[in-house]
Every structure is written in structure tokens, then in C-alpha cells.
Scaffold this motif. Structure first.
Motif, short mmCIF file in Angstrom:
data_model
loop_
_atom_site.label_atom_id
_atom_site.label_comp_id
_atom_site.label_asym_id
_atom_site.label_seq_id
_atom_site.Cartn_x
_atom_site.Cartn_y
_atom_site.Cartn_z
N UNK A 72 0.82 -1.21 0.00
CA UNK A 72 0.00 0.00 0.00
C UNK A 72 0.86 1.26 0.00
N UNK A 73 0.17 2.40 -0.06
CA UNK A 73 0.86 3.69 -0.08
C UNK A 73 0.08 4.68 0.75
N UNK A 74 0.80 5.45 1.55
CA UNK A 74 0.20 6.49 2.38
C UNK A 74 -0.16 7.72 1.55
N UNK A 75 -1.04 8.53 2.07
CA UNK A 75 -1.49 9.74 1.37
C UNK A 75 -0.36 10.72 1.13
N UNK A 76 0.48 10.93 2.14
CA UNK A 76 1.55 11.91 2.02
C UNK A 76 2.53 11.53 0.92
N UNK A 77 2.92 10.25 0.88
CA UNK A 77 3.85 9.81 -0.16
C UNK A 77 3.18 9.80 -1.53
N UNK A 78 1.89 9.45 -1.58
CA UNK A 78 1.18 9.51 -2.87
C UNK A 78 1.27 10.91 -3.46
N UNK A 79 1.01 11.91 -2.63
CA UNK A 79 1.02 13.30 -3.10
C UNK A 79 2.43 13.77 -3.43
N UNK A 80 3.37 13.50 -2.53
CA UNK A 80 4.71 14.04 -2.73
C UNK A 80 5.41 13.37 -3.90
N UNK A 81 5.19 12.08 -4.12
CA UNK A 81 5.81 11.41 -5.26
C UNK A 81 5.18 11.87 -6.57
N UNK A 82 3.88 12.10 -6.57
CA UNK A 82 3.22 12.62 -7.77
C UNK A 82 3.79 14.00 -8.10
N UNK A 83 3.90 14.84 -7.10
CA UNK A 83 4.46 16.18 -7.31
C UNK A 83 5.89 16.09 -7.83
N UNK A 84 6.69 15.21 -7.25
CA UNK A 84 8.07 15.04 -7.68
C UNK A 84 8.18 14.54 -9.11
N UNK A 85 7.25 13.67 -9.51
CA UNK A 85 7.26 13.13 -10.87
C UNK A 85 6.76 14.11 -11.91
N UNK A 86 5.77 14.91 -11.55
CA UNK A 86 5.16 15.82 -12.51
C UNK A 86 5.79 17.21 -12.52
N UNK A 87 6.31 17.63 -11.39
CA UNK A 87 6.89 18.97 -11.23
C UNK A 87 8.25 18.88 -10.54
N UNK A 88 9.21 18.21 -11.14
CA UNK A 88 10.47 17.92 -10.45
C UNK A 88 11.28 19.15 -10.05
N UNK A 89 11.06 20.27 -10.71
CA UNK A 89 11.84 21.46 -10.40
C UNK A 89 11.10 22.45 -9.52
N UNK A 90 9.94 22.08 -9.04
CA UNK A 90 9.14 22.97 -8.20
C UNK A 90 9.36 22.68 -6.72
N UNK A 91 9.45 23.71 -5.93
CA UNK A 91 9.59 23.60 -4.48
C UNK A 91 8.23 23.35 -3.85
N UNK A 92 8.19 22.42 -2.92
CA UNK A 92 6.97 22.15 -2.16
C UNK A 92 6.95 23.13 -0.99
N UNK A 93 5.91 23.93 -0.91
CA UNK A 93 5.82 24.92 0.16
C UNK A 93 5.19 24.35 1.42
N UNK A 94 4.02 23.73 1.28
CA UNK A 94 3.25 23.25 2.43
C UNK A 94 2.55 21.95 2.06
N UNK A 95 2.44 21.06 3.03
CA UNK A 95 1.62 19.86 2.87
C UNK A 95 0.63 19.81 4.03
N UNK A 96 -0.62 19.54 3.70
CA UNK A 96 -1.69 19.45 4.69
C UNK A 96 -2.19 18.01 4.74
N UNK A 97 -2.50 17.54 5.95
CA UNK A 97 -2.95 16.17 6.16
C UNK A 97 -4.24 16.17 6.96
N UNK A 98 -5.17 15.31 6.53
CA UNK A 98 -6.43 15.11 7.27
C UNK A 98 -6.69 13.61 7.32
N UNK A 99 -7.36 13.16 8.37
CA UNK A 99 -7.67 11.74 8.51
C UNK A 99 -9.02 11.57 9.22
N UNK A 100 -9.66 10.45 8.91
CA UNK A 100 -10.92 10.11 9.58
C UNK A 100 -11.06 8.60 9.59
#
Length: 162
Positions: A72-100
């Protein structure tokens, strides 16, 4: 002789979304929304993440489970890896997490797991600037200024090459 080290980590707490910027409010809303798209039939624990890049692009992710648990894959890694793959030269400013839990609509503040902490730290080191972290609960919202705050004894590429 033994020495005592004191670690100081600043965590800001907010009682209301109204105390946050519109950008942060939107990130948290998108993280919440992402929990409803997660695939969590085994844990019944739905996690969503939303991150914003320096160019204003927002990427979301959610946990995706598998009967073979380590696959499986966690939400944070799903988002950060997608961002890294699609926008490799962009800086990540903030990541927000929610759970239920399950079908509940009440959100609980959670901290990223160890694997997610390490993965997010890798991007923070790579981009040479901190990634802010927002963790959303129903009553409290937590803010950290850097992923490094979650890993005071961090393992980075410096450990491999210096």
C-alpha cells in the motif's frame, strides 16, 4: 561524562480555520476531500494530503491499501511522489494532512508515519528549503514549519556521502 540535550520544536495550534490564510484553508479542505477518495478496506482509516508548490499548483493524494499490506501507499507519499514526478523542479511549500475513521466525517489530527516523514524529509533536503506541515483535526489544527522538526535525528544524503 553524559550530556543532556534539549530539543525544541515549535508547534503552533489553531482553534479555527478562520485563523489560517485562505491558501491554508483550501489545502486543508482538499486534504479532507481526498480522504473520501482513499482506498482503505483493511484499516478503515482514511487519510488525505494536499500540497502546494511554489508555482501555485496543488497536488492531492490519499492512502491506497492492498491485501499484501506492505504494497500500500500512504497519502503523504502519494502526493509528494506525484508532485516530484510531474513537477520535479518545483519547491513544495506546504503539505496538509487530514484523517478520519471509516465512514465518520469527523477529522482527527495525525502525524505522518515514519516512512512518510523520511520521504518528505528527502524532498525538503533536495529542495534546500523547509516544507510546512499542517495537520487537521476537528477542533485543533497543528502547524510545523519544517519536516525536520519531526525527525530531530534525521538520516539524509549527507550521512551517505560525507
Amino acid at each position: 561524562m553524559a550530556k543532556k540535550l534539549n530539543l525544541n520544536i515549535e508547534i503552533v495550534t489553531y482553534d479555527s480555520l478562520d485563523e489560517l490564510s485562505k491558501e491554508d484553508q483550501e489545502l486543508l479542505r482538499l486534504a479532507e476531500e481526498a480522504t473520501f477518495k482513499s482506498y482503505a478496506p483493511y484499516s478503515n482509516f482514511n487519510v488525505g494530503a494536499a500540497l502546494i508548490l511554489e508555482n501555485g499548483e496543488i497536488v492531492t493524494g490519499n492512502n491506497q491499501e492492498n491485501a499484501a499490506y506492505p504494497s500500500g501507499m500512504c497519502a503523504e507519499r502519494s502526493a509528494i511522489y506525484w508532485a516530484g514526478g510531474q513537477y520535479p523542479d518545483q519547491t513544495i511549500k506546504t503539505i496538509a494532512i487530514a484523517a478520519r475513521k471509516g465512514e465518520e466525517k469527523t477529522f482527527i489530527p495525525i502525524s505522518p508515519c515514519g516512512s512518510c516523514r523520511q520521504a518528505m524529509l528527502e524532498y525538503e533536503v533536495k529542495q534546500e528549503s523547509p516544507i510546512r506541515l499542517l495537520m487537521k483535526g476537528e477542533k485543533d489544527i497543528y502547524e510545523l514549519q519544517s519536516i525536520s522538526d519531526l525527525l530531530p535525528f534525521k538520516f539524509t544524503q549527507k550521512d551517505l556521502f560525507e
